[in-house]
Design an enzyme around this catalytic site. Sequence first.
Site, PDB file in Angstrom:
ATOM      1  N   ASP A  66      -0.216   5.121   1.037  1.00 45.01           N
ATOM      2  CA  ASP A  66      -0.447   6.111   2.095  1.00 45.01           C
ATOM      3  C   ASP A  66      -0.373   5.498   3.485  1.00 45.01           C
ATOM      4  O   ASP A  66      -1.092   4.546   3.803  1.00 45.01           O
ATOM      5  CB  ASP A  66      -1.819   6.777   1.912  1.00 45.01           C
ATOM      6  CG  ASP A  66      -1.800   7.765   0.769  1.00 45.01           C
ATOM      7  OD1 ASP A  66      -0.988   8.696   0.805  1.00 45.01           O
ATOM      8  OD2 ASP A  66      -2.594   7.584  -0.181  1.00 45.01           O
ATOM      9  N   LYS A 110      -9.423  -3.160  -2.741  1.00 43.34           N
ATOM     10  CA  LYS A 110      -8.073  -3.334  -3.282  1.00 43.34           C
ATOM     11  C   LYS A 110      -7.808  -4.827  -3.501  1.00 43.34           C
ATOM     12  O   LYS A 110      -7.029  -5.451  -2.805  1.00 43.34           O
ATOM     13  CB  LYS A 110      -7.049  -2.727  -2.314  1.00 43.34           C
ATOM     14  CG  LYS A 110      -7.232  -1.234  -2.174  1.00 43.34           C
ATOM     15  CD  LYS A 110      -6.423  -0.679  -1.036  1.00 43.34           C
ATOM     16  CE  LYS A 110      -5.007  -0.418  -1.435  1.00 43.34           C
ATOM     17  NZ  LYS A 110      -4.263   0.297  -0.372  1.00 43.34           N
ATOM     18  N   ASP A 169       0.865  -1.165   0.000  1.00 42.43           N
ATOM     19  CA  ASP A 169       0.000   0.000   0.000  1.00 42.43           C
ATOM     20  C   ASP A 169       0.913   1.231   0.000  1.00 42.43           C
ATOM     21  O   ASP A 169       2.129   1.109   0.222  1.00 42.43           O
ATOM     22  CB  ASP A 169      -0.838  -0.064   1.298  1.00 42.43           C
ATOM     23  CG  ASP A 169      -1.537   1.227   1.601  1.00 42.43           C
ATOM     24  OD1 ASP A 169      -2.253   1.722   0.717  1.00 42.43           O
ATOM     25  OD2 ASP A 169      -1.367   1.759   2.716  1.00 42.43           O
ATOM     26  N   ASP A 197      -1.386  -0.805   5.882  1.00 44.11           N
ATOM     27  CA  ASP A 197      -1.727  -0.208   7.178  1.00 44.11           C
ATOM     28  C   ASP A 197      -3.209  -0.360   7.494  1.00 44.11           C
ATOM     29  O   ASP A 197      -3.643   0.006   8.593  1.00 44.11           O
ATOM     30  CB  ASP A 197      -1.331   1.275   7.249  1.00 44.11           C
ATOM     31  CG  ASP A 197      -2.249   2.169   6.456  1.00 44.11           C
ATOM     32  OD1 ASP A 197      -2.446   1.892   5.256  1.00 44.11           O
ATOM     33  OD2 ASP A 197      -2.781   3.133   7.030  1.00 44.11           O
TER      34      ASP A 197
END
Length: 328
Positions: free
Chosen positions: A82, A244, A80, A269
């Site tokens: 961010d 995702k 990922d 995260d």
Amino acid sequence: MFSDIFRSRIIETTIGIGTVVFVSVLTFQFLKKPRKISRIIDTMEALKKSNVHIKNRDHVEEVVSQFIKDGPSKLQVISDFDHTLTRIHLNGKQCTTTYGILDQGPFCTDEFKEKSKSLFNHYHPIEVDPNLSRAEKVPYMLEWYTKSVLLMPTSGISKSSVPEMVETSNVCLRDGCDAVFELLHKKNVPLLIFSAGVGDMLKQVLQKKNLLLPNIKIIANFLRFDEKDKLLGFKDELIHTFNKNKGSIKNSDYFETLKTRNNVILLGDSLGDLDMAAGVQNLNSILKIGFLNYKIEESLQEYMDNFDIVLTDDQTMDVAFVLLQSIL
Ligand code: TMP
Ligand code: MG
């Protein structure tokens, strides 16, 4: 007289028993199986820190040993962006996401800035709420992303501002991110950055650090501009926190071309990031590393149940780097 003899007999007997016990213990220690050699992961300093949480050390050891045995040619990394590759805070200040770049600084209208920030303040607590299930969160996430995109035409943002917007933002890669990227590049290990963030900003963050390397593939929400380069919205179907998965990378032969790379390191995260490897073909082993950034105490157990290694308030890539170093 009689009691003296009796006492000395007792002492002799006690010494005798003591000697037998002592010799037996020594013999047992000598004959018992040699102690198991310590695990590879137990020798890694970065994994000994108090913010590293592992539910099943034997499982992690097994996967890491397998990865070491199979080597670089079998490995692929999926991450990922961010708040996984980027920091949460720096010098006591919160670092923004790729969306936050849009509503920072003088590049957008005040109205857009205000509305975007109020959407964030409303929906972000829902995104990280440990008391809500994934199914309960999905409609809110869809609502948030859809409203954010609908706001974009009012932003006044132009394509030419993107590099300066990134330059002046406080988005910051985690410490050691460059070392991880360079190692993966050097060893020809593919890195998929699978993000529900803004692709143009993400690319620019990497570009400015000379980290847009040829082994990297980016799947994210890329911006759409009109003929006068004014921001309109996203180009393709929306990727949000909880979709995702392989549905979001349709029309891509990415995993097909990597079908012999059956070992995966996944970095994320959000619990939604766990789906990022759903399209991997012939998956053999996966090591899931999770950065727990918010609601740490309340979410730790759920993160430990889902990620193999959980890092709490870690602004570095140290754990990923040390593992990759031993595998590559
Ligand atoms: P990621 O998939 O790369 O982590 O990117 C998505 C993150 O962006 C997710 O944590 C939610 C966050 N976000 C914002 O910060 N502002 C927004 O307006 C939206 C829609 C998402
Ligand atoms: Mg994230």
